[in-house]
Design a protein around this motif. Structure first.
Motif, PDB file in Angstrom:
ATOM      1  N   HIS A  27       0.844  -1.193   0.000  1.00 21.12           N
ATOM      2  CA  HIS A  27       0.000   0.000   0.000  1.00 21.12           C
ATOM      3  C   HIS A  27       0.887   1.253   0.000  1.00 21.12           C
ATOM      4  O   HIS A  27       1.767   1.381   0.854  1.00 21.12           O
ATOM      5  CB  HIS A  27      -0.887   0.041   1.252  1.00 21.12           C
ATOM      6  CG  HIS A  27      -1.987  -0.960   1.245  1.00 21.12           C
ATOM      7  ND1 HIS A  27      -1.773  -2.313   1.366  1.00 21.12           N
ATOM      8  CD2 HIS A  27      -3.325  -0.804   1.134  1.00 21.12           C
ATOM      9  CE1 HIS A  27      -2.922  -2.943   1.334  1.00 21.12           C
ATOM     10  NE2 HIS A  27      -3.886  -2.043   1.193  1.00 21.12           N
ATOM     11  N   HIS A  49      -2.186  -1.520  -3.764  1.00 25.94           N
ATOM     12  CA  HIS A  49      -3.051  -0.362  -3.517  1.00 25.94           C
ATOM     13  C   HIS A  49      -2.212   0.908  -3.696  1.00 25.94           C
ATOM     14  O   HIS A  49      -1.236   1.104  -2.985  1.00 25.94           O
ATOM     15  CB  HIS A  49      -3.600  -0.434  -2.085  1.00 25.94           C
ATOM     16  CG  HIS A  49      -4.558   0.660  -1.753  1.00 25.94           C
ATOM     17  ND1 HIS A  49      -5.818   0.414  -1.297  1.00 25.94           N
ATOM     18  CD2 HIS A  49      -4.438   2.000  -1.790  1.00 25.94           C
ATOM     19  CE1 HIS A  49      -6.433   1.563  -1.066  1.00 25.94           C
ATOM     20  NE2 HIS A  49      -5.601   2.541  -1.364  1.00 25.94           N
ATOM     21  N   ASP A  51      -2.599   5.126  -4.032  1.00 25.47           N
ATOM     22  CA  ASP A  51      -3.394   6.353  -3.968  1.00 25.47           C
ATOM     23  C   ASP A  51      -2.518   7.511  -4.430  1.00 25.47           C
ATOM     24  O   ASP A  51      -1.577   7.908  -3.741  1.00 25.47           O
ATOM     25  CB  ASP A  51      -3.894   6.596  -2.539  1.00 25.47           C
ATOM     26  CG  ASP A  51      -4.860   7.773  -2.445  1.00 25.47           C
ATOM     27  OD1 ASP A  51      -4.930   8.586  -3.400  1.00 25.47           O
ATOM     28  OD2 ASP A  51      -5.534   7.887  -1.411  1.00 25.47           O
ATOM     29  N   VAL A  86      -6.100  -1.727  -6.519  1.00 23.29           N
ATOM     30  CA  VAL A  86      -6.823  -0.506  -6.165  1.00 23.29           C
ATOM     31  C   VAL A  86      -5.994   0.694  -6.600  1.00 23.29           C
ATOM     32  O   VAL A  86      -4.837   0.829  -6.215  1.00 23.29           O
ATOM     33  CB  VAL A  86      -7.086  -0.435  -4.639  1.00 23.29           C
ATOM     34  CG1 VAL A  86      -7.788   0.864  -4.271  1.00 23.29           C
ATOM     35  CG2 VAL A  86      -7.882  -1.638  -4.171  1.00 23.29           C
TER      36      VAL A  86
END
Length: 124
Positions: A27, A49, A51, A86
């Protein structure tokens, strides 16, 4: 112990070139920074993941238009992050392209969630 989550949001980061080599990382949060393009992320191949919301993807002076920037970013992610499930790129100029979602879904085969919205079986 190994590092699996790295939170780097709100840090004025403009380049991904100095990210650590961390094969155990799953992540990564780089939201609210100043990143314009994706450099090699091959050292983070285990990432699931990512972002990168509220950065500047699509605003680089090297690329003439948002669609070109979009293709470059998605191509890099597909090449370097085969396990990416993601992706949140909300708020980046490249997400305004009509081709953003279809291209991301087509090029990132493991993708389950894009910008906090599930990838449907029909899309994938």
């Amino acid at each position: 112990r190994s590092l699996d989550t790295l939170l780097l949001s709100f840090n004025c980061i403009a380049s991904l070139s100095s990210l650590p080599d961390c094969k155990t990382l799953t992540h990564l949060d780089l939201s609210f920074n100043l990143v314009e393009k994706v450099s090699s992320l091959g050292s983070l191949a285990g990432l699931r993941h990512l972002d990168v919301s509220w950065n500047n993807f699509g605003l680089t002076s090297e690329v003439c238009d948002v669609d070109s920037a979009l293709r470059d970013v998605i191509r890099s992610l597909a090449r370097d992050l085969p396990k990416l499930e993601v992706l949140d790129a909300t708020g980046n100029p490249m997400t305004l392209s009509q081709w953003y979602r279809p291209l991301a879904v087509a090029q990132l085969p493991a993708l389950r969630m894009l910008d906090e919205e599930e990838v449907s079986a029909k899309e994938g």
